[in-house]
Design an enzyme around this catalytic site. Structure first.
Site, PDB file in Angstrom:
ATOM      1  N   CYS A 413      -5.947  -0.662   7.190  1.00 43.51           N
ATOM      2  CA  CYS A 413      -4.805  -0.005   6.555  1.00 43.51           C
ATOM      3  C   CYS A 413      -3.611  -0.145   7.494  1.00 43.51           C
ATOM      4  O   CYS A 413      -3.751   0.013   8.710  1.00 43.51           O
ATOM      5  CB  CYS A 413      -5.112   1.463   6.284  1.00 43.51           C
ATOM      6  SG  CYS A 413      -3.750   2.376   5.543  1.00 43.51           S
ATOM      7  N   GLU A 447      -7.762  -6.358   5.177  1.00 44.84           N
ATOM      8  CA  GLU A 447      -8.677  -5.916   4.131  1.00 44.84           C
ATOM      9  C   GLU A 447      -7.948  -5.826   2.799  1.00 44.84           C
ATOM     10  O   GLU A 447      -6.808  -5.376   2.722  1.00 44.84           O
ATOM     11  CB  GLU A 447      -9.271  -4.554   4.521  1.00 44.84           C
ATOM     12  CG  GLU A 447     -10.331  -4.037   3.567  1.00 44.84           C
ATOM     13  CD  GLU A 447     -10.951  -2.737   4.041  1.00 44.84           C
ATOM     14  OE1 GLU A 447     -11.541  -2.022   3.210  1.00 44.84           O
ATOM     15  OE2 GLU A 447     -10.832  -2.434   5.248  1.00 44.84           O
TER      16      GLU A 447
END
Length: 549
Positions: A413, A447
């Protein structure tokens, strides 16, 4: 329908009005008589409005005359009928319109008002189980939509709240009169008066009357109440402290609830929506973009106050001011692994600093749509970038990373705070994540799924990395694998970027990388114009890859 003209001295129903006619006969009447005439008109208008509203409630036949609005005209549609907030009386709204009429304003050209007040939404409901949203803790309002104003949550009824409000009003009025009498002849260094000394002794005696041990029946009642209602009701407070202190606490609760109700009616607080609208973060007030799962008692306030160093969230400016006076944090916890100029990066372990990392995730969710991790922070490392000044290290942004990623994700993140966006800090965070991958001798990739802003930032970064590599490359043949090993960028990301730049062609059964000099020249011109002020210096990194957990 045109407004009927009324002769002076006659009332709306045709009867003679002696008071009104007598006022008109005297042209040199005083100001008090003028006020009396205005009040008389308001009273008649209010009576007509109440009659018409009763007709609306009871049901009016289609042949009957439609009810009149305060301007005297029949409403053309249902939206023309103004249903104001329950705290505003009809006389007050009529007074405003009559004042506009006296000043010469034409009410017929006024824009239509909304049918309901923005903050008075009948679809809203109090979150307390079993509550019908009627009554208010202050005893001044007919409805409530939040726990702070719910009588049922505070183990009271609506009638009890009204009785307490009237008794509080009498006590406060008497106390205010005493203060005015005392302040009339007071001086700065005046000794306590005899009345004040007596009151102090009286308070001391009242506080001594507290029962130190609760009776068995009272204890069982408290336990049953807690087991039955849990957190949906306020704990029973009787006999926990003295009656005097309990009454002071009840007064403070009522005042706070009244203040919140005023802010809600003004649109500054959105209780019941569970959506934080703004946060006060350091010297900035930031508008939020998405919902974040803060505890309900904080989320329903609409505005949060945060310490920019320890990320603790609070309900009010006063609590934040007191916290800042005691908070000893001036930078994130963990190890400082990078410093160049005013920019520093701290490595924070989610297992060692769990509360800080959870608060950081909750803060990030206010500005990220795809983030789902809030509390399970132990398997992650957080790399927090700050900008230092004479007050401390201010949060610029961060990215998180799994300690053991099976898919070689180097970023889980990533966030840049809104006040630091469009200044190059996002690319610095991305570049720093790939710098760590180079030290680890791995190939990394973010990700998925990426947010919209994250995807734009990464595509811009990959384009810049490839153009720089091709600009510095002096050989005749280049392969995707060599580029990946040199830049630590995943081959899939390299291929997608080359395709978007139209630098990958299929010719005679082979994929060829074309070196487009025009794109390289454009990038070089922008690079020289922008400068290297926002760039990561690998020599400033002092970091050893952490071993397996």
């Amino acid at each position: 329908m045109p407004r009927r003209k009324r002769n002076a001295g006659s009332s709306s129903d045709g009867t003679e009005d002696s008071d009104f006619s007598a006022d008109l006969e005297h042209t040199d009447s005083s100001e008090s008589n003028a006020k009396k005439r205005r009040n008389t008109r308001l009273t008649r208008a209010s009576a007509r409005l109440s009659q018409s509203s009763q007709g609306l409630k009871q049901g009016v036949d289609p042949d009957d005359t439609p009810p009149r609005t305060p301007t005297g005209n029949a409403p053309s549609s249902e939206s023309d009928i103004d249903i104001s907030s329950p705290n505003v009386s009809h006389d007050e709204s009529l007074a405003k319109e009559l004042a506009l009429k006296d000043s010469g304003s034409d009410l017929s050209h006024r824009p239509k008002r909304r049918r309901f007040h923005e903050s008075y939404n009948f679809n809203m409901k109090c979150p307390t189980p079993g509550c019908n949203s009627l009554g208010h803790l202050t005893g001044k309002h007919e409805r409530h939509f939040s726990i702070s104003g719910c009588p049922l949550y505070h183990n009271l009824s609506a009638d009890e709240c009204k009785v307490r409000a009237s008794s509080r009003g009498q006590v406060e009025e008497r106390t205010l009169s005493h203060r005015q009498d005392e302040n009339r002849h007071s001086t700065r260094h005046q000794t306590p008066m005899e009345r004040q000394m007596q009151y102090k002794e009286k308070v001391t005696e009242m506080r001594k009357k507290r029962n130190s041990t609760l009776p068995k029946e009272q204890k069982e009642k408290h336990v049953d109440h807690r087991q039955t209602h849990g957190a949906s009701r306020e704990p029973m407070l009787e006999n926990i402290t003295s009656d005097y202190d309990l009454e002071l606490f009840r007064k403070a609760q009522a005042r706070a609830s009244d203040d919140l109700e005023k802010l809600r009616l003004q649109g500054q607080v959105t209780e019941g929506s569970n959506m934080i609208k703004t946060i006060v973060f350091g010297r900035y007030e930031l508008d939020t973009w998405y919902h974040s799962p803060y505890p309900e008692e904080y989320a329903r306030l609409g505005r949060l106050y945060m310490c920019e160093f320890c990320l603790k969230y609070m309900k009010s400016q006063t609590i934040l001011r007191r916290h800042m006076a005691k908070c000893v944090w001036k930078h994130p916890p963990g190890d400082e692994i990078y410093r160049k100029g005013t920019i520093s990066v701290f490595e924070v372990d989610g297992k060692k600093n769990k509360i800080y990392c959870q608060n950081l995730c909750l803060l990030a969710k206010l500005f990220l749509d795809h983030k789902t991790l809030y509390y399970d922070v132990e398997p992650f490392l957080f790399y927090v970038m700050t900008e230092a000044d004479n007050t401390g290290c201010h949060l610029v942004g961060y990215f998180s990373k799994e300690k053991n990623s099976f898919l070689n994700y180097n970023v889980s993140c990533i966030l840049t705070m809104p006040q630091y966006m469009r200044q190059g800090f996002g690319k610095m965070l991305i570049d720093f994540s790939y710098l760590l991958s180079k030290v680890e001798e791995r190939v990394g990739s973010p990700e998925r799924p990426l947010s919209d802003l994250g995807l734009i930032s990464y595509r811009s970064y990959w384009k810049e990395v490839l153009l720089r590599y091709l600009h510095n490359f002096q050989g005749k043949e280049v392969s995707i694998k060599e580029i990946s090993q040199e830049t630590a960028v995943n081959p899939v990301d390299i291929v997608s970027t080359l395709q978007s730049l139209q630098m990958l062609k299929y010719w005679k059964g082979k994929h060829l990388v074309l070196k487009r000099q025009d794109l390289i020249d454009d990038w070089k011109a922008k690079e020289s114009k922008r400068g290297n002020s926002k760039a990561i210096d690998p020599a400033a990194l002092k970091w050893t890859p952490p071993k397996g957990t």
